[in-house]
Design an enzyme around this catalytic site. Structure first.
Site, PDB file in Angstrom:
ATOM      1  N   GLU A  96      -9.913   7.114   4.941  1.00 36.04           N
ATOM      2  CA  GLU A  96      -8.816   6.526   5.705  1.00 36.04           C
ATOM      3  C   GLU A  96      -8.742   7.110   7.114  1.00 36.04           C
ATOM      4  O   GLU A  96      -9.691   6.996   7.878  1.00 36.04           O
ATOM      5  CB  GLU A  96      -7.503   6.684   4.930  1.00 36.04           C
ATOM      6  CG  GLU A  96      -7.516   5.922   3.608  1.00 36.04           C
ATOM      7  CD  GLU A  96      -6.201   5.909   2.903  1.00 36.04           C
ATOM      8  OE1 GLU A  96      -5.153   5.857   3.565  1.00 36.04           O
ATOM      9  OE2 GLU A  96      -6.199   5.939   1.660  1.00 36.04           O
ATOM     10  N   ASP A 125       0.863  -1.174   0.000  1.00 31.62           N
ATOM     11  CA  ASP A 125       0.000   0.000   0.000  1.00 31.62           C
ATOM     12  C   ASP A 125       0.907   1.233   0.000  1.00 31.62           C
ATOM     13  O   ASP A 125       2.132   1.142   0.143  1.00 31.62           O
ATOM     14  CB  ASP A 125      -0.931  -0.013   1.217  1.00 31.62           C
ATOM     15  CG  ASP A 125      -2.210   0.784   0.979  1.00 31.62           C
ATOM     16  OD1 ASP A 125      -2.196   1.704   0.136  1.00 31.62           O
ATOM     17  OD2 ASP A 125      -3.229   0.489   1.621  1.00 31.62           O
TER      18      ASP A 125
END
Length: 636
Positions: A525, A316
């Site tokens: 997020e 990621d």
């Protein structure tokens, strides 16, 4: 004849003279790896045998907006540090249309092709609900809404349209789909999950075939596949268990035994691998205290060996950086430790290292010291090249300008509109079920439209929409709920809009009913919704005031179930979960005015109180407001 040869030009690229790159100078390039007629594995082996260690490590890096590649062509660093890919982010500038992306991505590919071996780039974006980073594209509902449709064929169409609009911009790789199984809706990325139910998420993985194309029956399982230049490299993420962290903490810890992890969270990856997904992204999260980015058992022993995945395991964004840092406050990565842990665990490509030059230097040192085996480097690069060859990037590295007219076209928006109306879930219709409020009358004399989300396209799309975290206002081209209401009602109907209707407005007009749209502002997020999964208090007061005076349909715009007080639910006449519908608000009016029936069913359980979280819809003792799979219809 000329047109035919032009169409077939890519078939003969391996025989064409090259002004620079491998075997440059006079003569004809006859490198086996440039021949598209050769088997992919032969091309991979031929190319990797020609590469230096520096070039191999370069292929393992995907950087952001390519600072190296934007240097002058004659800069020697341009060739010495060629990279494997670029994360294009939001494009050449904020809210840039696709036409501006073309020049940017084409320039990057030209620089890459000018390197010694001429290896083209994987150019990636988070096209998670359409090519949502560019202005004017078709933005589909977020995954939580698509999970409500239970329509795997529709999801496949959405993948194909996303691929076309992204390829028009020169994008050949999307960091999608997210196949997380959300187990606690407090998770900030809940809307990126299709459902809390593993089987529902598995059904929605059909988007992989939409994005990449359908492989032939004899294509080997687990090997990457992309059908052609109108398709994208897909990425199943975030491996594994990111939706099951304790208390829904973003980047938190998933605590369970392996059998449970496999049953709940790993199953959708098996479906993606069976569709020959090209890449899998590791999760920021941990499994029983061990970070996934350095979890060799899960990344190598399970994903690569047990499940037979032959594509690329990508980190990621700065996931490798987060493994070890010399100074947590300044986030200075310790690449000697993090590269050692992450690469040996099975990470093949590193997305967005903070300092890609230092990462490259430190990884080379680790190889030279024998800490990272050259066999691990070769395995990673083989996987990257396998994806690039399988995706046809060597033959078609440039944007396809012929696709530009399709971006945001009527046909694509009609599919998005269909997705909106199929995703809507009717939770209540009438204080007395025998006297429903919906469908609404198109020829009503006067109606009120109110709420923070009734005329806000940015709120309607949510995060990952033109900007990373999303924003308010006319952020792109599309139809708000208010726009759609005005276009739907009769010519004699008066539509009055106030975000927060005043007492005078409510008393001075003879409204037949009110449409109120409220919900959550965009969040992403670690940037959370400040109020949590609840309706903001000022919106609650407004809904109370409107519902005291008028028959009211409440449309909730949210990325997850949100708390609805029993008193408020009793007061309103109808309740619709519209999720984060994207650019086509007319999909909402299609249904609430009765042109189509509701067909959506809850993909997640709707709790009564936040203190009930987390929940499990299979727990018979749980007392929800609305059960998993719930959804009313007009027709019995």
């Amino acid at each position: 004849m000329i047109d035919h040869l032009q169409d077939k030009k890519s078939d003969y690229m391996w025989l064409e003279p090259r002004p620079s790159g491998l075997d440059h100078g006079r003569g004809v390039v006859r490198s086996l790896y440039r021949n598209p007629r050769e088997p992919t594995e032969s091309r991979v082996r031929d190319l990797i045998d020609r590469m230096t260690l520096e070039e191999k490590i370069g292929q393992m890096i995907m950087i952001a907006k390519a600072p190296i590649l934007t240097r002058p062509v004659d800069d020697p660093l341009n060739c010495c540090f060629a990279v494997g890919g670029v994360n294009a982010g939001r494009g050449p500038r904020d809210a840039a249309p696709v036409k501006e992306w073309v020049e940017m991505t084409e320039g990057w590919q030209r620089r890459a092709l000018d390197s010694r071996l001429g290896i083209p780039l994987m150019v990636g974006v988070d096209a998670v609900h359409g090519h949502n980073n560019a202005y004017g594209t078709t933005i589909f509902p977020h995954n939580i809404a698509l999970g409500a449709t239970r329509d795997d064929e529709l999801i496949q169409k959405i993948g194909a349209i996303t691929a076309l609009e992204a390829r028009a911009a020169g994008i050949n790789y999307t960091f999608a789909p997210c196949v997380a199984v959300v187990r606690d809706v407090r998770w900030n990325r809940c809307y990126e999950s299709y459902s809390e139910d593993t089987d529902t998420v598995r059904k929605m993985t059909s988007i992989v075939t939409g994005l990449q194309g359908r492989p032939p029956p004899d294509h080997p399982r687990g090997h990457p596949f992309v059908a052609g230049r109108n398709n994208l490299i897909a990425c199943a993420k975030h491996f594994v268990g990111d939706g099951g962290t304790s208390q829904g903490e973003n980047e938190g810890d998933t605590r369970m035994d392996y059998a449970e992890l496999e049953k709940i969270h790993m199953a959708p990856y098996i479906d993606c691998i069976s569709q020959n997904v090209c890449t899998v992204m590791a999760s920021y999260s941990s499994f029983n205290g061990e970070k996934i980015h350095s979890h060799k058992y899960l990344l190598t022993d399970v994903l690569k060996n047990k499940l037979g995945f032959k594509g690329v395991v990508i980190s990621d964004w700065r996931g490798i950086d987060k493994l070890y840092q010399n100074n947590n406050r300044c986030m200075v990565p310790d690449y000697l430790r993090s590269a050692l842990a992450g690469i040996n665990a099975g990470i093949d490509m590193v997305l967005g290292p903070c300092d890609h030059k230092k990462f490259q230097d430190d990884l080379r040192m680790l190889v030279e010291l024998g800490k990272v085996p050259i066999s691990r480097i070769d395995d990673a690069v083989e996987r990257i090249l396998r994806v690039k060859f399988s995706a046809g990037i060597f033959e078609d590295p440039m944007p396809d300008r012929s696709l530009l007219d399709l971006v945001g076209c009527k046909l694509h928006r009609e599919v998005a509109r269909q997705a909106v109306r199929k995703s809507l879930v009717l939770l209540k219709n009438g204080k007395d079920p025998k006297r429903p409020l919906l469908p609404l009358q198109k020829n009503a004399r006067k109606i009120l439209v109110a709420g923070t989300h009734a005329d806000d396209l940015g709120y309607q799309c949510g995060a990952w929409s033109v900007s990373w975290a999303g924003s308010s206002g006319r952020t792109t081209e599309g139809t708000t709920i208010l726009d759609a209401v005005k276009a739907t009602v009769g010519t004699e109907t008066e539509v009055v809009y106030e975000k927060y209707p005043s007492v005078n407005t409510l008393s001075a007009h003879d409204f037949q009913f009110a449409i109120v749209a409220v919900g959550e502002p965009p969040y992403v997020e670690h940037i959370s919704s400040t109020d949590g999964p609840v309706i903001p208090s000022d919106a609650v007061d407004m809904i109370d005031a409107v519902a005291d005076k008028l028959p009211t349909v409440l449309i909730l715009i949210s990325g997850r179930p949100i708390e609805i007080k029993a008193e408020l639910l009793k007061k309103i006449d109808a309740l619709v979960a519209a999720w984060l519908p994207g650019t086509e608000g007319n999909g909402i009016t299609d249904v609430i005015f009765g042109d189509y029936d509701f067909v959506g069913r809850l993909p997640v359980t709707w709790f009564k109180r936040v203190d009930q979280l987390p929940i499990d819809h299979k727990d018979a003792s749980f007392d929800p407001m609305f059960t998993f799979n719930y959804g009313l219809r007009y027709m019995k």
